[in-house]
Design an enzyme around this catalytic site. Structure first.
Site, PDB file in Angstrom:
ATOM      1  N   SER A   1       3.380  -4.472  13.247  1.00 57.23           N
ATOM      2  CA  SER A   1       2.520  -4.025  12.148  1.00 57.23           C
ATOM      3  C   SER A   1       2.373  -2.511  12.209  1.00 57.23           C
ATOM      4  O   SER A   1       1.907  -1.975  13.217  1.00 57.23           O
ATOM      5  CB  SER A   1       1.133  -4.656  12.273  1.00 57.23           C
ATOM      6  OG  SER A   1       0.223  -3.921  11.469  1.00 57.23           O
TER       7      SER A   1
ATOM      8  N   HIS B   1       6.123  -5.244   9.495  1.00 52.01           N
ATOM      9  CA  HIS B   1       4.961  -5.790   8.781  1.00 52.01           C
ATOM     10  C   HIS B   1       4.132  -4.636   8.228  1.00 52.01           C
ATOM     11  O   HIS B   1       3.686  -3.763   8.977  1.00 52.01           O
ATOM     12  CB  HIS B   1       4.124  -6.641   9.742  1.00 52.01           C
ATOM     13  CG  HIS B   1       3.010  -7.401   9.120  1.00 52.01           C
ATOM     14  ND1 HIS B   1       3.189  -8.612   8.467  1.00 52.01           N
ATOM     15  CD2 HIS B   1       1.682  -7.133   9.038  1.00 52.01           C
ATOM     16  CE1 HIS B   1       2.011  -9.050   8.042  1.00 52.01           C
ATOM     17  NE2 HIS B   1       1.094  -8.177   8.371  1.00 52.01           N
TER      18      HIS B   1
ATOM     19  N   ASP C   1       0.764  -3.734   6.421  1.00 55.98           N
ATOM     20  CA  ASP C   1      -0.572  -4.223   6.046  1.00 55.98           C
ATOM     21  C   ASP C   1      -1.129  -3.369   4.919  1.00 55.98           C
ATOM     22  O   ASP C   1      -1.382  -2.183   5.110  1.00 55.98           O
ATOM     23  CB  ASP C   1      -1.504  -4.154   7.262  1.00 55.98           C
ATOM     24  CG  ASP C   1      -1.270  -5.330   8.195  1.00 55.98           C
ATOM     25  OD1 ASP C   1      -1.172  -5.124   9.416  1.00 55.98           O
ATOM     26  OD2 ASP C   1      -1.184  -6.460   7.684  1.00 55.98           O
TER      27      ASP C   1
ATOM     28  N   MET D   1      -4.197  -2.721   2.303  1.00 57.17           N
ATOM     29  CA  MET D   1      -5.622  -3.046   2.203  1.00 57.17           C
ATOM     30  C   MET D   1      -6.246  -2.263   1.044  1.00 57.17           C
ATOM     31  O   MET D   1      -5.930  -1.097   0.828  1.00 57.17           O
ATOM     32  CB  MET D   1      -6.322  -2.678   3.506  1.00 57.17           C
ATOM     33  CG  MET D   1      -5.706  -3.391   4.707  1.00 57.17           C
ATOM     34  SD  MET D   1      -6.575  -2.969   6.220  1.00 57.17           S
ATOM     35  CE  MET D   1      -5.537  -3.775   7.412  1.00 57.17           C
TER      36      MET D   1
ATOM     37  N   HIS E   1       2.014  -7.521   3.527  1.00 57.29           N
ATOM     38  CA  HIS E   1       0.827  -8.400   3.572  1.00 57.29           C
ATOM     39  C   HIS E   1      -0.247  -7.769   2.688  1.00 57.29           C
ATOM     40  O   HIS E   1      -0.858  -6.772   3.060  1.00 57.29           O
ATOM     41  CB  HIS E   1       0.371  -8.489   5.036  1.00 57.29           C
ATOM     42  CG  HIS E   1      -0.888  -9.252   5.258  1.00 57.29           C
ATOM     43  ND1 HIS E   1      -1.571  -9.190   6.464  1.00 57.29           N
ATOM     44  CD2 HIS E   1      -1.599 -10.089   4.478  1.00 57.29           C
ATOM     45  CE1 HIS E   1      -2.642  -9.973   6.412  1.00 57.29           C
ATOM     46  NE2 HIS E   1      -2.689 -10.523   5.219  1.00 57.29           N
TER      47      HIS E   1
ATOM     48  N   MET F   1      -3.602  -7.537   1.486  1.00 58.33           N
ATOM     49  CA  MET F   1      -5.010  -7.886   1.677  1.00 58.33           C
ATOM     50  C   MET F   1      -5.779  -7.233   0.524  1.00 58.33           C
ATOM     51  O   MET F   1      -6.437  -6.203   0.666  1.00 58.33           O
ATOM     52  CB  MET F   1      -5.509  -7.391   3.041  1.00 58.33           C
ATOM     53  CG  MET F   1      -4.941  -8.212   4.182  1.00 58.33           C
ATOM     54  SD  MET F   1      -5.175  -7.484   5.801  1.00 58.33           S
ATOM     55  CE  MET F   1      -3.673  -6.535   5.936  1.00 58.33           C
TER      56      MET F   1
ATOM     57  N   MET G   1      -4.054 -15.986   9.697  1.00 59.51           N
ATOM     58  CA  MET G   1      -4.637 -14.791  10.340  1.00 59.51           C
ATOM     59  C   MET G   1      -5.334 -15.215  11.621  1.00 59.51           C
ATOM     60  O   MET G   1      -6.155 -16.146  11.600  1.00 59.51           O
ATOM     61  CB  MET G   1      -5.657 -14.140   9.410  1.00 59.51           C
ATOM     62  CG  MET G   1      -5.081 -13.402   8.215  1.00 59.51           C
ATOM     63  SD  MET G   1      -3.972 -12.054   8.640  1.00 59.51           S
ATOM     64  CE  MET G   1      -5.056 -10.968   9.531  1.00 59.51           C
TER      65      MET G   1
ATOM     66  N   ASP H   1      -1.093 -13.245  12.726  1.00 57.91           N
ATOM     67  CA  ASP H   1      -1.272 -11.796  12.604  1.00 57.91           C
ATOM     68  C   ASP H   1      -2.631 -11.416  13.169  1.00 57.91           C
ATOM     69  O   ASP H   1      -3.660 -11.809  12.631  1.00 57.91           O
ATOM     70  CB  ASP H   1      -1.197 -11.440  11.099  1.00 57.91           C
ATOM     71  CG  ASP H   1      -1.435  -9.972  10.821  1.00 57.91           C
ATOM     72  OD1 ASP H   1      -1.341  -9.611   9.635  1.00 57.91           O
ATOM     73  OD2 ASP H   1      -1.731  -9.206  11.747  1.00 57.91           O
TER      74      ASP H   1
HETATM   75  C1  DX5 Z   1      -5.575  -7.110  10.426  1.00 56.22           C
HETATM   76  C2  DX5 Z   1      -4.230  -6.485  10.705  1.00 56.22           C
HETATM   77  C3  DX5 Z   1      -3.929  -6.630  12.192  1.00 56.22           C
HETATM   78  C4  DX5 Z   1      -2.721  -5.866  12.633  1.00 56.22           C
HETATM   79  C5  DX5 Z   1      -2.161  -6.394  13.928  1.00 56.22           C
HETATM   80  O1  DX5 Z   1      -5.817  -7.108   9.068  1.00 56.22           O
HETATM   81  O2  DX5 Z   1      -3.258  -7.172   9.931  1.00 56.22           O
HETATM   82  O3  DX5 Z   1      -3.801  -7.988  12.426  1.00 56.22           O
HETATM   83  O4  DX5 Z   1      -1.756  -5.990  11.666  1.00 56.22           O
HETATM   84  O5  DX5 Z   1      -3.187  -6.437  14.852  1.00 56.22           O
HETATM   85  P1  DX5 Z   1      -2.948  -6.147  16.416  1.00 56.22           P
HETATM   86  O6  DX5 Z   1      -3.002  -4.657  16.580  1.00 56.22           O
HETATM   87  O7  DX5 Z   1      -4.066  -6.871  17.096  1.00 56.22           O
HETATM   88  O8  DX5 Z   1      -1.600  -6.696  16.789  1.00 56.22           O
HETATM   89 ZN    ZN Z   2      -1.006  -8.269   8.346  1.00 56.75          ZN
END
Ligand code: DX5
Ligand code: ZN
Length: 222
Positions: free
Chosen positions: A7, A32, A34, A36, A65, A67, A136, A170
């Site tokens: 990520s 990945h 993320d 947001m 992903h 969110m 998640m 994740d």
């Molecule tokens: C939460 C994020 C985390 C990140 C990975 O919304 O999506 O899950 O990507 O988290 P860690 O650093 O714990 O691997």
């Molecule tokens: Zn994610």
């Protein structure tokens, strides 16, 4: 073998290109991203332009992903920027079936995600049409949290429905808990902190892949 998807939330923002190239060279399977919207989760991260730049840098699939409360507002932009997998959340009010159709219609894989507290039933209506279910393992929004072990039962339950697609987790995934996730049906592990903080990424990824081969053999009863 389990796919490892670093990520970029945990990457060095000032050296994002270097970090994703390092992850790809280390043998990671997907990147990945993320995304947001500061509404669905109390954080803000990444844009379609990030995906466009990453697409130019790496050849591994980009696992985006979303969110976001209203992913439809930027879905075309992420697809056009080169997202290979697009995951939306089961908790949103948008027309999920319609969004899944749009994602697949654009040639990308479609995923649906569940917060830790959302029951498996929320994705049942979509299991025949999504390529991936993301369970998640932390409350979405921030990296570096502790894995919520209650979600392991949900991963097992998804696999026990006979679902044949990817099952991704994740949040809080480490070398010391990945085997347990794999034995319960996981096929894609999103790892941020545990990967980008390690000094020996190629050796770590090789161990994770080897570790998974053993676990999946156990799961498959081979
Ligand atoms: C939460 C994020 C985390 C990140 C990975 O919304 O999506 O899950 O990507 O988290 P860690 O650093 O714990 O691997
Ligand atoms: Zn994610």
């Amino acid at each position: 073998m389990i796919k490892i998807a670093p990520s970029i939330l945990a990457a060095d923002l000032l050296n994002l290109g270097r970090d994703v190239l390092r992850a790809e060279a280390a043998g990671c399977d997907w990147i990945h991203v993320d995304v947001m919207d500061a509404h669905f989760v109390p954080n803000l991260a990444y844009t379609p332009e990030t995906v466009r730049s990453l697409k130019k840098a790496v050849s591994v699939p980009l696992d985006v992903h979303l969110m976001m409360d209203r992913p439809e507002t930027l879905l075309d932009a992420f697809l056009e920027a080169g997202a290979d997998i697009v995951t939306i959340h089961a908790e949103i009010d948008s027309d999920i079936a319609q969004l899944v159709k749009r994602i697949r219609g654009a040639g990308a894989l479609a995923g649906i995600a569940l917060r830790p507290g959302t029951p498996l039933g929320a994705v049942r209506p979509y299991m025949d049409s999504v390529d991936l279910i993301l369970a998640m393992t932390v409350e979405p929004g921030f990296g570096g949290q502790k894995l919520d072990e209650r979600v392991i039962a949900k991963i097992r339950a998804i696999r026990d429905t006979g679902y044949q697609g990817e099952i991704e987790a994740d949040g809080g995934i480490r070398e010391d808990n990945l085997g347990m996730l794999a034995e319960n049906g996981l096929t894609v592990a999103v790892m941020g902190t545990a990967l980008f903080r390690c000094t020996d990424m190629p050796e770590t990824v090789a161990r994770l892949h080897r570790l998974q081969a053993g676990s999946s053999r156990k799961r498959d009863g081979v």
